[in-house]
Write an enzyme that holds these catalytic residues in place. Structure first.
Site, short mmCIF file in Angstrom:
data_model
loop_
_atom_site.label_atom_id
_atom_site.label_comp_id
_atom_site.label_asym_id
_atom_site.label_seq_id
_atom_site.Cartn_x
_atom_site.Cartn_y
_atom_site.Cartn_z
N LYS A 196 0.81 -1.22 0.00
CA LYS A 196 0.00 0.00 0.00
C LYS A 196 0.84 1.27 0.00
CE LYS A 196 -3.95 -2.05 -0.25
NZ LYS A 196 -4.85 -1.89 -1.40
N1 PMP Z 1 -3.51 -8.13 1.27
C1 PMP Z 1 -3.61 -7.18 2.22
C2 PMP Z 1 -3.03 -7.45 3.57
C3 PMP Z 1 -4.26 -5.97 1.94
O1 PMP Z 1 -4.37 -5.03 2.90
C4 PMP Z 1 -4.82 -5.78 0.66
C5 PMP Z 1 -5.56 -4.51 0.37
N2 PMP Z 1 -6.94 -4.53 0.67
C6 PMP Z 1 -4.70 -6.80 -0.30
C7 PMP Z 1 -4.02 -7.95 0.05
C8 PMP Z 1 -5.28 -6.71 -1.67
O2 PMP Z 1 -4.66 -5.75 -2.49
P1 PMP Z 1 -5.56 -4.87 -3.46
O3 PMP Z 1 -6.41 -3.99 -2.60
O4 PMP Z 1 -4.58 -4.10 -4.28
O5 PMP Z 1 -6.41 -5.78 -4.27
#
Ligand code: PMP
Length: 344
Positions: free
Chosen positions: A48
Site C-alpha cells: 500500500k
Molecule cells: N492483502 C492485504 C493485507 C491488503 O491489505 C490488501 C488490500 N486490501 C490486499 C491484500 C489486496 O490488495 P488490493 O487492494 O490491491 O487488491
C-alpha cells in the site's frame, strides 16, 4: 576521488523496487518455477506504500495538494498506515475514519504515525451518517483542499501498480513470467500489474485470489452481484462484499477461492520453509498456488510470480498466536503446536 555520503533522503525513496525471491522448499513437490514479490520490503511493510505515494504525488502534480492540506481515507489497515507515513514526510494532515472493529493496536499504530483517527460505529449501514464512509465524505466536503483517497473506487490505485509493480516484475523475470497470482481486495494490485504485463505479453495468465464469503469470483463468472455469496470470514484485505471499480475484471483470467484455515496454516508454513514472515493474505496467495498446481494450472517450465502483500508482524494476535488459532478451531488437539515452548 571524493567519497559521497550514501544516504537516502527519506523513507519515501525506499518505496517499491521490492525483491523477487525464489520459493524453494514449499514448492518442492509442485510443477513449475515459483517466485514471490515480497512487498513487506516496502518501508511501511506493505504494497500500500505504492498507492499512497503515487496518489498523493499525482494530486501534487495536478496542483490539488498544497503543503499543510489534508488527506482522508477510510481504513485502519495497511493503506491507512502508508498514507500516514507519506503524509508525515510530505507535511500533510492525515485523517483516517476507521471502524470500531479495528484493534486498539492498529489505532495506536496510526496515531504513532501522526494520523488523526475518527472511530466510527461498525454496525451501522454504509449510508448512515455515522458510518466511516459517510464521516470521510463529510470531512472531505468540509475541509477545503482535502484529498479523499477512496482506494476501492480510485482509478489511480490501478495506475500506481501499472507504473511500478508491473514493470518491476517484467524486468525481474526478464519477460519470462507465464503466470501472475495475486490477492484481490480493491483489485488495484492485480489489475494494474496485469495491465502492464498483458501489454507486454497477452498470453500471461492472470489469477486472482478470493475468499469464501466474498462476491468477486461469482461476479467475474456471471457479472451478477450475488448477495448469497456474502458471509463473514477472517482474512483481512482479501475479497469484498461490493464490486470495486478499482478491479478490472476483464483482465483477470480466473479467481481461485481459499479458506481462512488453510491460508493461516500456509502462512505459518512459509515462515518454517522459506524463512518468510509474511501476512495472512500472503498465506492465502500461497495456498491459492498450491490449489492451482493441483488443478493442473502450471507446466514444468511455467514461471509463476505470486505477490505477498504485507509483513507478518501485523498478525501477531491472529494467525501467529496459537491461542487464536485454537479458538478458531484451526488446530486439532493432536497436532497443536501450542505446547512446543519449553520453559526452564
Ligand atoms: N492483502 C492485504 C493485507 C491488503 O491489505 C490488501 C488490500 N486490501 C490486499 C491484500 C489486496 O490488495 P488490493 O487492494 O490491491 O487488491
Amino acid at each position: 576521488m571524493k567519497e559521497e555520503i550514501k544516504a537516502h533522503n527519506s523513507v519515501l525513496e525506499l518505496i517499491g523496487n521490492t525483491p523477487l525471491i525464489k520459493l524453494n522448499k514449499i514448492t518442492q513437490k509442485m510443477k513449475g518455477n515459483y517466485f514471490a514479490k515480497v512487498e513487506a520490503f516496502n518501508p511501511g511493510h506493505s504494497t500500500k506504500d505504492r498507492i499512497a505515494l503515487y496518489i498523493i504525488e499525482e494530486a501534487e502534480r495536478k496542483g490539488i495538494l498544497k503543503p499543510g492540506d489534508t488527506i482522508i481515507e477510510t481504513t485502519s489497515g495497511n493503506t491507512g498506515f502508508s498514507i500516514a507515513m507519506v503524509s508525515i514526510i510530505k507535511g500533510y494532515e492525515c485523517i483516517l475514519a476507521v471502524s470500531s472493529k479495528s484493534s486498539a493496536d492498529k489505532i495506536d499504530m496510526l496515531k504513532t504515525m501522526g494520523a488523526k483517527v475518527y472511530v466510527c460505529p461498525a454496525h451501522v449501514s454504509a449510508d448512515d451518517p455515522r458510518s466511516y464512509y459517510e464521516v470521510a465524505k463529510k470531512l472531505h466536503s468540509e475541509i477545503k483542499g482535502s484529498v479523499y483517497i477512496n482506494q476501492y473506487f480510485n482509478e489511480l490505485n490501478i495506475d500506481a501498480h501499472y507504473q511500478t509493480t508491473g514493470p518491476e516484475i517484467w524486468e525481474q523475470t526478464a519477460g519470462k513470467i507465464t503466470h501472475l497470482v495475486a490477492c484481490s481486495g480493491t483489485g488495484g494490485t492485480i489489475s494494474g500489474t496485469a495491465r502492464f504485463l498483458k501489454e507486454k505479453n497477452p498470453h500471461i495468465r492472470i489469477i486472482g485470489i478470493d475468499a469464501y464469503g466474498s462476491v468477486l469470483q461469482k461476479y467475474h463468472q456471471t457479472k451478477e452481484f450475488d448477495t448469497n455469496e456474502i458471509y463473514p470470514y477472517r482474512i483481512e484485505g482479501l475479497g469484498k462484499n461490493l464490486i470495486p471499480s478499482a478491479t478490472d475484471f476483464n483482465i483477470i483470467d480466473k479467481f481461485e477461492k481459499v479458506t481462512d484455515e488453510s491460508s493461516a496454516h500456509t502462512a505459518r508454513e512459509l515462515a518454517k520453509t522459506e524463512g518468510l514472515f509474511v501476512g495472512y493474505t500472503s498465506g492465502a496467495a500461497m495456498q491459492g498456488l498450491k490449489q492451482l498446481e493441483e488443478e493442473g494450472e502450471f507446466a514444468a517450465d511455467s514461471n509463476i510470480v505470486v505477490i505477498f502483500p504485507d509483513h507478518g508482524s501485523r498478525y501477531m494476535s491472529k494467525i501467529y498466536n496459537d491461542e487464536w488459532m485454537q479458538q478458531q478451531g484451526f488446530f486439532d488437539s493432536e497436532t497443536a503446536e501450542i505446547h512446543k515452548i519449553e520453559y526452564i
